[in-house]
Motif scaffolding. Structure first.
Motif, short mmCIF file in Angstrom:
data_model
loop_
_atom_site.label_atom_id
_atom_site.label_comp_id
_atom_site.label_asym_id
_atom_site.label_seq_id
_atom_site.Cartn_x
_atom_site.Cartn_y
_atom_site.Cartn_z
N ASP A 36 0.82 -1.21 0.00
CA ASP A 36 0.00 0.00 0.00
C ASP A 36 0.85 1.26 0.00
N ASP A 37 1.92 1.28 0.79
CA ASP A 37 2.81 2.45 0.79
C ASP A 37 3.45 2.65 -0.58
N ALA A 38 3.83 1.55 -1.22
CA ALA A 38 4.46 1.64 -2.53
C ALA A 38 3.50 2.24 -3.56
N VAL A 39 2.26 1.78 -3.55
CA VAL A 39 1.28 2.29 -4.51
C VAL A 39 1.02 3.78 -4.25
N THR A 40 0.83 4.14 -3.00
CA THR A 40 0.59 5.53 -2.64
C THR A 40 1.74 6.42 -3.08
N MET A 41 2.97 6.00 -2.74
CA MET A 41 4.15 6.79 -3.09
C MET A 41 4.32 6.90 -4.61
N ALA A 42 4.09 5.81 -5.31
CA ALA A 42 4.25 5.82 -6.77
C ALA A 42 3.25 6.77 -7.42
N LEU A 43 2.01 6.73 -6.97
CA LEU A 43 1.00 7.60 -7.58
C LEU A 43 1.22 9.07 -7.24
N GLU A 44 1.82 9.33 -6.09
CA GLU A 44 2.13 10.72 -5.72
C GLU A 44 3.40 11.22 -6.42
N ALA A 45 4.45 10.42 -6.39
CA ALA A 45 5.75 10.86 -6.93
C ALA A 45 5.87 10.66 -8.45
N ARG A 46 5.11 9.72 -9.00
CA ARG A 46 5.14 9.42 -10.42
C ARG A 46 6.57 9.19 -10.93
N PRO A 47 7.27 8.20 -10.36
CA PRO A 47 8.66 7.95 -10.76
C PRO A 47 8.75 7.42 -12.19
N ASP A 48 9.93 7.55 -12.76
CA ASP A 48 10.19 6.98 -14.08
C ASP A 48 10.37 5.46 -13.99
N LEU A 49 10.88 5.01 -12.84
CA LEU A 49 11.21 3.59 -12.67
C LEU A 49 10.98 3.19 -11.23
N MET A 50 10.57 1.93 -11.04
CA MET A 50 10.47 1.36 -9.70
C MET A 50 11.33 0.10 -9.63
N VAL A 51 12.11 -0.02 -8.57
CA VAL A 51 12.84 -1.24 -8.27
C VAL A 51 11.96 -1.96 -7.24
N LEU A 52 11.39 -3.09 -7.64
CA LEU A 52 10.38 -3.77 -6.84
C LEU A 52 10.82 -5.14 -6.35
N ASP A 53 10.89 -5.28 -5.05
CA ASP A 53 11.06 -6.60 -4.45
C ASP A 53 9.74 -7.33 -4.64
N LEU A 54 9.77 -8.63 -4.81
CA LEU A 54 8.53 -9.38 -5.01
C LEU A 54 7.81 -9.67 -3.69
N ARG A 55 8.55 -9.91 -2.63
CA ARG A 55 7.93 -10.17 -1.33
C ARG A 55 8.13 -8.95 -0.44
N LEU A 56 7.01 -8.38 0.00
CA LEU A 56 7.07 -7.16 0.79
C LEU A 56 6.53 -7.40 2.20
N ALA A 57 6.75 -6.43 3.06
CA ALA A 57 6.26 -6.51 4.43
C ALA A 57 4.74 -6.62 4.44
N ASP A 58 4.22 -7.16 5.52
CA ASP A 58 2.77 -7.30 5.72
C ASP A 58 2.09 -8.15 4.65
N GLY A 59 2.82 -9.09 4.06
CA GLY A 59 2.24 -9.98 3.06
C GLY A 59 2.05 -9.34 1.69
N GLY A 60 2.67 -8.20 1.47
CA GLY A 60 2.52 -7.50 0.19
C GLY A 60 3.28 -8.18 -0.93
N CYS A 61 2.95 -7.77 -2.14
CA CYS A 61 3.51 -8.40 -3.33
C CYS A 61 3.92 -7.34 -4.35
N GLY A 62 5.17 -7.40 -4.80
CA GLY A 62 5.66 -6.45 -5.79
C GLY A 62 4.93 -6.55 -7.11
N ARG A 63 4.52 -7.75 -7.49
CA ARG A 63 3.77 -7.91 -8.73
C ARG A 63 2.47 -7.11 -8.66
#
Length: 117
Positions: A36-63
């Motif tokens: 959830d933090d990743a999605v929020t930050m991405a939509l706010e910052a609108r980066p050119d690129l994301m480096v995404l781990d597949l397994r995230l905290a709290d059961g999250g998923c990079g995919r």
């Protein structure tokens, strides 16, 4: 490619990636450890690129982060995981990542992946 969001729940890996990218002249717009933090930050910052781990905290998923963010913005993706077997790579291919990094990766590998974008 100038702005990058790092999505990684392992603090030392995130810090190392951030320092490597900043030293190479990239702007790191933030780091996120949960889906959830990743999605929020991405939509706010609108980066050119994301480096995404597949397994995230709290059961999250990079995919899922990639899928959710790409419905709103165009962003290049570099996936990182300790488990990038051929089946996992085929599963991620439809998301058209610019690179897939096997953990542990080093600074030069990360920079090559980002340069591929």
């Amino acid at each position: 490619m100038s702005t990058i969001l790092i999505v990684e729940d392992e603090l030392l890996i995130a810090l190392d990636a951030e320092m490597t990218l900043q030293d190479a002249g990239f702007e790191v717009v933030g780091t996120a450890a949960t889906e959830d933090d990743a999605v929020t930050m991405a939509l706010e910052a609108r980066p050119d690129l994301m480096v995404l781990d597949l397994r995230l905290a709290d059961g999250g998923c990079g995919r899922r982060v990639a899928e959710r963010v790409r419905t709103e913005i165009k962003v290049a993706i570099v996936f990182a995981s300790g488990n990038l077997d051929p089946a996992k790579k085929r599963e991620l291919d439809p998301l058209d990542p610019v690179a897939m990094l096997s953990k542990p990766y080093d600074g030069p590998e990360l920079l090559r992946a980002v340069a591929a974008a």
